[in-house]
Design an enzyme around this catalytic site. Structure first.
Site, mmCIF file in Angstrom:
data_model
loop_
_atom_site.group_PDB
_atom_site.id
_atom_site.type_symbol
_atom_site.label_atom_id
_atom_site.label_comp_id
_atom_site.label_asym_id
_atom_site.label_seq_id
_atom_site.Cartn_x
_atom_site.Cartn_y
_atom_site.Cartn_z
ATOM 1 N N LYS A 14 7.546 -0.348 6.109
ATOM 2 C CA LYS A 14 7.127 0.992 5.676
ATOM 3 C C LYS A 14 8.354 1.852 5.505
ATOM 4 C CE LYS A 14 3.381 3.512 6.139
ATOM 5 N NZ LYS A 14 2.089 3.664 6.745
ATOM 6 N N ASP B 222 -3.715 11.085 12.902
ATOM 7 C CA ASP B 222 -3.984 10.704 11.519
ATOM 8 C C ASP B 222 -4.815 9.435 11.445
ATOM 9 O OD1 ASP B 222 -3.871 11.217 8.820
ATOM 10 O OD2 ASP B 222 -2.093 9.970 8.520
ATOM 11 N N GLY C 299 0.830 -1.197 0.000
ATOM 12 C CA GLY C 299 0.000 0.000 0.000
ATOM 13 C C GLY C 299 0.862 1.243 0.000
ATOM 14 N N THR D 50 5.681 4.318 1.431
ATOM 15 C CA THR D 50 5.169 3.113 0.789
ATOM 16 C C THR D 50 5.403 1.910 1.689
ATOM 17 O OG1 THR D 50 5.774 4.132 -1.283
ATOM 18 C CG2 THR D 50 5.256 1.791 -1.350
ATOM 19 N N GLY E 131 0.814 5.165 1.558
ATOM 20 C CA GLY E 131 0.128 6.058 2.467
ATOM 21 C C GLY E 131 0.819 7.396 2.518
#
Ligand SMILES: *[C@@H]1O[C@H](CO)[C@@H](O)[C@H](O)[C@H]1NC(C)=O
Ligand SMILES: *[C@@H]1O[C@H](CO)[C@@H](O)[C@H](O)[C@H]1NC(C)=O
Ligand SMILES: *[C@@H]1O[C@H](CO)[C@@H](O)[C@H](O)[C@H]1NC(C)=O
Ligand SMILES: *[C@@H]1O[C@H](CO)[C@@H](O)[C@H](O)[C@H]1NC(C)=O
Ligand SMILES: *[C@@H]1O[C@H](CO)[C@@H](O)[C@H](O)[C@H]1NC(C)=O
Ligand SMILES: *[C@@H]1O[C@H](CO)[C@@H](O)[C@H](O)[C@H]1NC(C)=O
Length: 825
Positions: A545, A640, A524, A530, A526
């Site tokens: 990540k 977030d 994914g 990545t 974000g």
């Protein structure tokens, strides 16, 4: 099943041993160099008939020599030879023979008055399936008591169970410290239908009131009290731990003359820390801490937190040791300290608090201040009662915490050695229950042997250093062994650069590349970077990540990772490791099968329409956030919360991820929605982009959470909503849903197939969601209240005021600032 001894180490040991004997003979024994010379040293090899030397060169005598046997000893006891398993590895003197008691049996020793060490040596001798005592005796079924001058030392004691419960050491030494007024009667009493036994008895005198007069300041501070604790000379003690913190075992001959054994603290130590190795430290003993208190090996090694680069990190942790002890006794805790680092030479450089059993034992510990200088050792005595609230074998806990006050120049702690001694209780008893062997107590020869060999060879190395050997071959071997030791230390240091609560792996970028197969599989993308899928070398799946658009420096990153590592909750993603190499920063998480919440909802349409599933997910997220806000040492505000940052595991358990990253990364995608339509809604609380709405705080997460659950319900009903009212998607979704709630006719939201119960649950989610998105932060419930509301009944909930304000995408700036005024504590 004869063991196959590792060839190399025994040969070295043998060479060292022979050389040692030569040196020993020519120098007249190690006593010549030890700082303390005991007046009385009585070493009895029970059941043996001649003089024998142990591996340390000490001479053990037969019982007859000392005339300590009672007159009826031939009836009440017999001797047994365990040496018939000479072929396999056996410990040496005094463990070859035993005296075995049929009934009460008393050894009487004439002794001078004063405090003595009494050491009882046992060896259950069940190795390799072999019970060494022949048909007459089986140590496995032997239970007995031992008393001495009115003190009960052991009750219903099983040497076999005790050895099996310990970590691999095949022989057992029970050490007691007893006041002797006029001789000493040592009585062995077998339990019913059982035999008692002993292999060796050691009696060594000690400096006057060595363990009863207190530490170097002659005080025993009672933890949690202002008065000093007095240890009268009517009290006996048992040594339960004696550890060389941060160092290796120091055996009997390496001690300062009292033949004590100091083990490494590896098993008692809870987390991380560094054990720096400093060459050739000369310990400067003083009048208050004479050289016999502890050998230089103990004071030369220590454990600290480390983190020289990021000392503030240490303020997040305690250095902790756990010592399993018997409940219901007073304990004497003796802590040894000595500053040996060249950098720490003045008072107020390293100041810390000592906690024992969660209570402050010493608030401001400053080793240099107390000792008066570098390399001068000190030791402190504390007394603490350990009750039975947490079971019969609780942990006695010692925490050291760096002190922030008076701005010491480094936030760190130090500990060089620990001794923990049990005091007899008021009726003279010292005995605790038998230890329960761990379930997997399959002691294999492979596990046992190296440990014993390590100890033996180390003792010998110490002797060598002591006699200053120059013999070419031997020096070579010693240098070899020392360099191996040093290398081991170095490795250990590198592995624990940073004190994290959980041990995190620090990966190099090259390793990450390998784990992710050159970043080939993207899970994914974000706001923060990545996410790549990968496999650790043990096969475990992970998500990596790689962060982008970083702000802040490496310190921020390390701090953030450390605070993330402190979290542990079922609704929080587990951190496994990180990479911090130049400008490359990455975080390695556990891999979760169902991906992020948005992916899950779009992939599993039917599951995602199931109200109970949605409710479980919403409640899990609320619990995760509650934990971040209230369960951690410092409040963590996520900033977030959005579907992309909620991950779902194989059991549909949601886990909050990416917390802490908002502080580290610049960009955030401000407007995202599950409803991919015009009516997009933002998850970001209004105060985050306009201070007009109030202060940014944990309540901003509450807002995002409210939006998230409304969105989940809304997404479920997207199609239904659009078929009923084509205009719906152009209306601000909360308005829409609120209006419906007011009208009291939400049937459309759920369709017809829904049960009454599910309808109530859905309505509860809507009401909670609407409370959470109140524009004024103070009107929103805190996260712990949200959990309560979600778990409680619908009837208990009031209908919230209408969240009036409209948030349109236009007012949301590209990159909302989080800089000042942000509340995180
Ligand atoms: C002695 O200890 C064993 C093992 O812990 C236990 O099973 C037994 O009941 C004990 N006996 C007595 C009399 O306490
Ligand atoms: C124990 O203490 C008492 C009183 O302080 C003293 O008279 C006696 O000599 C001491 N005994 C020993 C063995 O130290
Ligand atoms: C030891 O036992 C003997 C014989 O029973 C007795 O005379 C002596 O007083 C005892 N000694 C101690 C210190 O209890
Ligand atoms: C040892 O410490 C004393 C102070 O206690 C100091 O005077 C002496 O110089 C020190 N000796 C060494 C060799 O450092
Ligand atoms: C350190 O330990 C003490 C006593 O157990 C405890 O009160 C304190 O909260 C701990 N501090 C940290 C940072 O864990
Ligand atoms: C230890 O036992 C002796 C003899 O029973 C008793 O006088 C003494 O007070 C006990 N010590 C403690 C600390 O209770």
């Amino acid at each position: 099943m004869a063991p196959t001894p590792s060839k190399r180490i025994p040969v070295i040991c043998y060479v060292l041993f022979v050389f040692y004997i030569l040196v020993f003979v020519s120098c007249g024994g190690e006593e010549a160099t030890a700082p303390y010379k005991p007046d009385e040293v009585i070493l009895i090899n029970c059941g043996e008939f001649s003089f024998t030397f142990d591996t340390g060169g000490r001479n053990w005598m037969p019982e007859a020599e000392k005339k300590i046997l009672p007159s009826n000893s031939d009836y009440t006891s017999f001797t047994s030879d365990a040496s018939s398993d000479k072929e396999s590895w056996t410990p040496q003197v005094p463990y070859m023979n035993a005296r075995i008691f049929r009934s009460d049996f008393t050894y009487s020793f004439p002794l001078s008055p004063g405090w003595k060490f009494i050491r009882l040596h046992f060896y259950p001798c069940y190795y390799y399936g072999y019970h060494g005592y022949g048909p007459d005796f089986d140590a496995v079924s032997s239970f007995f008591s031992v008393s001495l001058n009115g003190f009960t030392l052991l009750t219903n004691f099983s040497a076999d169970l005790t050895v099996k419960a310990s970590k691999g050491e095949p022989t057992l030494i029970k050490e007691f410290i007893v006041p002797v007024h006029q001789g000493l009667n040592l009585t062995f009493r077998p339990a019913k239908k059982s035999l008692a036994f002993v292999k060796g008895i050691e009696i060594v005198s000690m400096p006057d009131r060595f363990y009863s007069k207190g530490g170097f300041d002659n005080m025993v501070s009672e933890v949690g009290s202002t008065v000093d604790f007095k240890i009268e000379n009517s009290t006996a003690l048992e040594t339960v731990y004696r550890l060389n913190v941060g160092g290796q075992m120091v055996g009997e001959v390496g001690d300062s003359g009292m033949f004590r054994r100091w083990l490494s603290d590896d098993d008692a130590f809870l987390n991380g820390g560094v054990t720096p190795y400093i060459d050739n430290v000369m310990i400067n003993y003083s009048e208050k801490t004479p050289a016999y208190v502890a050998p230089a090996y103990v004071y030369a090694t220590f454990r600290s937190m480390g983190n020289a680069k990021y000392p503030e990190l240490n303020l997040n942790f305690n250095m902790t040791w756990l010592f399993t002890v018997d409940a219901g006794f007073n304990y004497l805790v003796r802590l040894h300290f000595c500053e040996t680092l060249r950098e720490v030479t003045k008072p107020n450089q390293r100041v810390f608090t000592i906690f024992i059993e969660h209570q402050i034992a010493k608030h401001e510990m400053d080793v240099i201040q107390l000792s008066g200088g570098s390399r001068i050792p000190v030791y402190l005595d504390f007394s603490i009662y350990v009750g039975s609230e947490s079971g019969p074998r609780p942990d006695l806990r010692v925490d050291l915490y760096p002190l922030k006050d008076y701005s010491p120049s480094c936030y760190d702690v130090i500990l060089n050695g620990v001794e923990i001694l049990k005091l007899n209780n008021s009726d003279g008893n010292l005995a605790g229950p038998n230890l329960n062997p761990p379930l997997s107590s399959n002691l294999t020869p492979n596990r046992l042997k190296p440990q014993h060999m390590k100890g033996t060879s180390h003792v010998l190395v110490i002797i060598f250093i002591a006699v200053g050997s120059v013999l070419g071959l031997v020096t070579f071997i010693v240098v070899l062994m020392l360099s191996m030791r040093q290398r081991k230390r170095k490795n250990r240091k590198e592995k624990s650069v940073v004190m994290f609560k959980k041990l995190l792996n620090m990966y190099t970028y090259a390793e990450l590349k390998k784990i992710t197969k050159s970043f080939s599989y993207i899970l994914g993308k974000g706001g923060f970077g990545t996410v790549y899928g990968g496999n650790l070398c043990n096969g475990r799946k992970v998500a990596v990540k790689v962060l982008k658009d970083l702000k802040g420096n490496g310190e921020d990153f390390i701090n953030e990772v450390a605070s993330m590592s402190q979290t542990s909750h079922v609704n929080i993603v587990s951190l496994l490791g990180f990479c911090f190499e130049g400008s490359k920063r990455a975080i390695v998480y556990e891999f979760l099968e169902n991906g992020s919440l948005d992916q899950f909802i779009s992939r599993n349409k039917s599951l995602a329409r199931d109200v109970r599933t949605l409710y479980r997910i919403a409640l899990g997220i609320a619990r995760g956030l509650e934990y971040l806000h209230y369960g951690c040492k410092t409040r963590i505000v996520h900033f977030d919360i959005k579907p992309q940052n909620i991950l779902i595991d194989g059991n549909l358990c949601p886990k909050v991820s990416d917390f802490g990253l908002a502080k580290l990364c610049e960009k955030r995608e401000s407007v995202v929605s599950l409803i991919n339509a015009r009516g997009t809604i933002g998850y970001i609380a209004p105060e985050v982009f306009s201070r007009m709405y109030g202060r940014v705080s944990h309540k901003s997460d509450v807002y995002s959470y409210g939006m998230l659950i409304l969105d989940m319900i809304g997404a479920r009903n997207k199609e239904i909503v659009e078929t009923i009212d084509p205009d719906a998607s152009s209306t601000y979704f909360p308005d829409w849903i609120y209006k419906d709630l007011e009208d009291g006719e939400q049937t459309w939201v759920f369709g017809d197939e829904i049960t009454k119960e599910e309808k109530e649950t859905a309505k509860k989610m809507i009401v909670v969601g609407l409370w959470c998105i109140q524009p004024c932060p103070s009107d929103r419930p805190p996260m712990n209240k949200v959990v309560e509301m979600m778990e409680g009944s619908l009837d208990a909930l009031e209908i919230p005021p209408k969240p009036s304000m409209h948030i349109s995408a236009e007012v949301i700036p590209e990159s909302p600032s989080l800089s000042d005024g942000e509340e995180t504590g």
